[in-house]
Structure formats: structure tokens, C-alpha cells
Write a protein that holds these residues in place. Structure first.
Motif, mmCIF file in Angstrom:
data_model
loop_
_atom_site.group_PDB
_atom_site.id
_atom_site.type_symbol
_atom_site.label_atom_id
_atom_site.label_comp_id
_atom_site.label_asym_id
_atom_site.label_seq_id
_atom_site.Cartn_x
_atom_site.Cartn_y
_atom_site.Cartn_z
ATOM 1 N N LYS A 1 1.635 9.236 -5.759
ATOM 2 C CA LYS A 1 1.790 10.809 -5.310
ATOM 3 C C LYS A 1 2.836 11.318 -6.017
ATOM 4 O O LYS A 1 2.621 12.617 -6.581
ATOM 5 N N HIS A 2 3.757 10.702 -6.628
ATOM 6 C CA HIS A 2 5.052 11.416 -7.066
ATOM 7 C C HIS A 2 4.867 11.034 -9.004
ATOM 8 O O HIS A 2 5.740 11.626 -9.541
ATOM 9 N N SER B 1 15.208 8.614 -0.561
ATOM 10 C CA SER B 1 15.110 8.931 1.194
ATOM 11 C C SER B 1 13.988 9.073 1.810
ATOM 12 O O SER B 1 13.425 8.566 2.890
ATOM 13 N N GLU B 2 12.839 9.679 0.975
ATOM 14 C CA GLU B 2 11.719 9.759 1.277
ATOM 15 C C GLU B 2 10.979 8.483 1.340
ATOM 16 O O GLU B 2 10.092 8.381 2.370
ATOM 17 N N LEU B 3 11.167 7.778 0.725
ATOM 18 C CA LEU B 3 10.346 6.284 0.659
ATOM 19 C C LEU B 3 10.843 5.661 1.977
ATOM 20 O O LEU B 3 9.949 4.827 2.479
ATOM 21 N N LEU B 4 12.192 5.638 2.026
ATOM 22 C CA LEU B 4 13.054 5.213 3.304
ATOM 23 C C LEU B 4 11.979 5.338 4.545
ATOM 24 O O LEU B 4 11.748 4.703 5.555
ATOM 25 N N LYS C 1 0.848 -1.213 -0.080
ATOM 26 C CA LYS C 1 0.117 0.127 -0.017
ATOM 27 C C LYS C 1 0.878 1.349 -0.284
ATOM 28 O O LYS C 1 0.645 2.138 -0.764
ATOM 29 N N ILE C 2 1.872 1.147 0.803
ATOM 30 C CA ILE C 2 2.764 2.442 0.876
ATOM 31 C C ILE C 2 3.426 2.602 -0.470
ATOM 32 O O ILE C 2 3.644 3.906 -1.053
ATOM 33 N N LEU C 3 3.990 1.582 -1.025
ATOM 34 C CA LEU C 3 4.649 1.758 -2.344
ATOM 35 C C LEU C 3 3.724 2.231 -3.472
ATOM 36 O O LEU C 3 4.227 3.055 -4.251
ATOM 37 N N MET C 4 2.443 1.757 -3.413
ATOM 38 C CA MET C 4 1.341 2.122 -4.455
ATOM 39 C C MET C 4 0.962 3.676 -4.202
ATOM 40 O O MET C 4 1.179 4.298 -5.282
ATOM 41 N N GLU C 5 1.030 3.912 -3.173
ATOM 42 C CA GLU C 5 0.561 5.419 -3.104
ATOM 43 C C GLU C 5 1.699 6.465 -3.031
ATOM 44 O O GLU C 5 1.668 7.530 -3.631
ATOM 45 N N PHE C 6 2.968 5.920 -2.957
ATOM 46 C CA PHE C 6 4.169 6.713 -3.192
ATOM 47 C C PHE C 6 4.306 6.905 -4.546
ATOM 48 O O PHE C 6 4.740 8.061 -5.032
#
Length: 297
Positions: free
Chosen positions: A236-237, A256-259, A228-233
Motif C-alpha cells: 500500500k505504501h 503508528s498506522e501499522l500498530l 498478510k497485514i505486513l505484506m499488504e501494508f
């Protein structure tokens, strides 16, 4: 009459117990294996957070959190079930442990680091190994590795020390420490300074309050799934992470932001993040430094 222990919900402790009259109750690999299995079971059933352990032939050390105020339940189960195993395998009906258990309250993170280092250094002090990481009956080899966790919250310790090098340096610097720095209170011993005594007693007396509720909310925080985090990231970008060039300044900033998102929203440890393709070229030490640099910005 037993004296009340100085503790409170969420407090960290150095706990230990030894064989009755100093007897070797953990002699041999089988006994230590059984104790580790019971340790994992006690962690699971009492939901207690253990940060470090070391099992010697006649005693054991633990660094743990009094999670949900269930430390006493944890020790009662662990010592009781091991005592039953020991009597069944060795015979007899008497005492197995010297005491019910000893627990010393730890003041803050700096003393927590010192306590973990002290526990992991025990086999070196006893001249069983030259390098603390070589001892198979402590949690030393679990941090920053893919080994089974053994009931230890390795992620918390990795964040506490930040890098593998800092763990190594802290343990090695503890070689000359014979005893942890403690002060005596009317409710037991504290690893820390005199100024912390009043604070500890006040926290121990406090049964409710804003601070304890905030701790509970933090412990029970819901973590998002990694997918879910990867998909939303990506949404978003407007990017595809598998096509991003991490050699550019833009790519490095996004990684870095993804980390930070993965650490804070999914609760992943550095060792687990390092297994993701996007971070495969970075060491665990580098991930820790990268995370803290980006958070400061």
C-alpha cells in the motif's frame, strides 16, 4: 426453589465460591495447581472468557464474561471436577463448596476495572504479600508479560486498563475496599448503581435482538494473519518495513498506522506486538498510548 440469576449473553460477572463451612479446600500448592488446570480446561471447553482470578486457601474469585450464555456450564464443570479431586485426595463424600457458586453482574467498564482490582488485591488484604504482583496464585503476573496465559484473556484486560501503571494504581487504590459496591435486585446482586437495575433486567429478558447479534459477530470476528497485514501494508505504501527510518516523522506516522492495523485486524495484544522488530524499541505502555493517540487522529 433457586432464584434466577440476573445475567445475559456477554455480561461480565464477579464470581466466587468458598469451601463448605469456610474450610481450606485450596490449602497447599498442589491443590491450587489442580484448580488452575481445571480452570483452563473449563475455559477451553465452555469457551468462557476469564479476565482475572485469585485463589485463596478457602475460596476463589473470578472476573469473567457470560460468553454465549454458558457461565452456568462453566461453573458446574469447574466446581464439580474440583470437588471430585478434593474428595478423592481427602476422602469423604460430603459437600466441598458452600454453594453452587455466586455471581454478581457488573454494570460497565468502570465497575469492571474496580472488580478486577478488588480480586487482585485479595492477597494484600489478607496480608499474604505486600505487593499484589508477588502472589503466585492470581492472574496479576500474567498481564503485559510473556508468561503462559492460564486461560485468562490478558489482551482484553490490557486494553481495558491501557497501561501497566494503571493496573498497579487501580489495585493499590482498592486496598481500602472491604466489599464491592452492590445493589440488590429481585434477580440477584449487581455491582453498579440503582439506575442500572432496569437496564440489566431488560437485557436479561431479551433473548434475541440486534445488540446481541452485533456482540456475537464481534466475538466471532475473523482475524487476518500477521504476515498478510505486513505484506499488504508494504504494498500500500510502497515501502520495506525493515528499511524504514523510525526516527523520522514519516516513519513514526507509518509505524503508528501499522500498530492500529495489527491491533484491529490481527487481534494482537500489545505484549505480542512488542516482540516484532518494528516495535522493539517501544515499551508496552508506549504502544498503548501510541495506539490511542493515532486512533483519535
Amino acid at each position: 426453589m433457586r432464584r434466577a440469576r440476573v445475567t445475559y449473553d456477554g455480561a461480565f460477572h464477579h464470581g466466587m465460591n468458598r469451601g463448605y463451612e469456610g474450610r481450606p479446600i485450596f490449602e497447599g500448592d498442589q491443590a491450587k495447581h489442580v484448580f488452575l488446570e481445571l480452570l483452563e480446561k473449563s475455559v477451553r471447553l465452555s469457551q468462557t472468557r476469564v479476565l482475572a482470578y485469585c485463589i485463596m486457601d478457602n475460596h476463589y474469585h473470578l472476573v469473567l464474561e457470560n460468553t454465549h450464555g454458558r457461565m452456568s456450564e462453566f461453573f458446574k464443570r469447574l466446581n464439580g471436577e474440583y470437588g471430585t479431586y478434593y474428595r478423592q485426595s481427602h476422602g469423604g463424600k460430603g459437600y466441598v463448596f458452600q454453594n453452587r457458586y455466586k455471581s454478581t453482574l457488573i454494570q460497565d467498564d468502570s465497575y469492571l476495572v474496580l472488580s478486577i482490582a478488588y480480586v487482585l488485591n485479595n492477597p494484600v488484604k489478607a496480608r499474604l504479600v505486600k505487593d499484589f504482583r508477588e502472589y503466585p496464585w492470581s492472574s496479576a503476573s500474567l498481564y503485559y508479560s510473556d508468561k503462559p496465559l492460564g486461560g485468562v484473556d490478558t489482551g482484553f484486560v490490557e486494553e481495558l486498563f491501557e497501561t501497566r501503571d494503571r493496573i498497579n494504581e487501580s489495585v493499590r487504590s482498592a486496598i481500602g475496599i472491604e466489599q464491592l459496591p452492590t445493589v440488590k435486585t429481585e434477580m440477584g446482586m449487581i455491582i453498579g448503581g440503582q439506575d442500572f437495575i432496569r437496564v440489566a433486567i431488560r437485557k436479561a429478558d431479551r433473548r434475541t435482538g440486534r445488540q446481541s447479534m452485533e456482540r456475537k459477530r464481534k466475538r466471532d470476528m475473523y482475524f487476518d494473519p500477521v504476515g498478510k497485514i505486513l505484506m499488504e501494508f508494504e504494498q500500500k505504501h510502497g515501502i520495506r518495513l525493515d528499511r524504514l527510518d523510525y526516527g523520522t516523522l514519516h516513519g513514526k506516522r507509518l509505524r503508528s498506522e501499522l500498530l492500529v492495523h495489527l491491533k484491529e485486524r490481527s487481534g494482537l495484544t500489545y505484549s505480542r506486538i512488542a516482540r516484532l522488530d518494528y516495535f522493539a524499541d517501544l515499551s508496552i505502555n508506549s504502544l498503548g498510548s501510541l495506539y490511542h493517540r493515532f486512533r483519535k487522529k
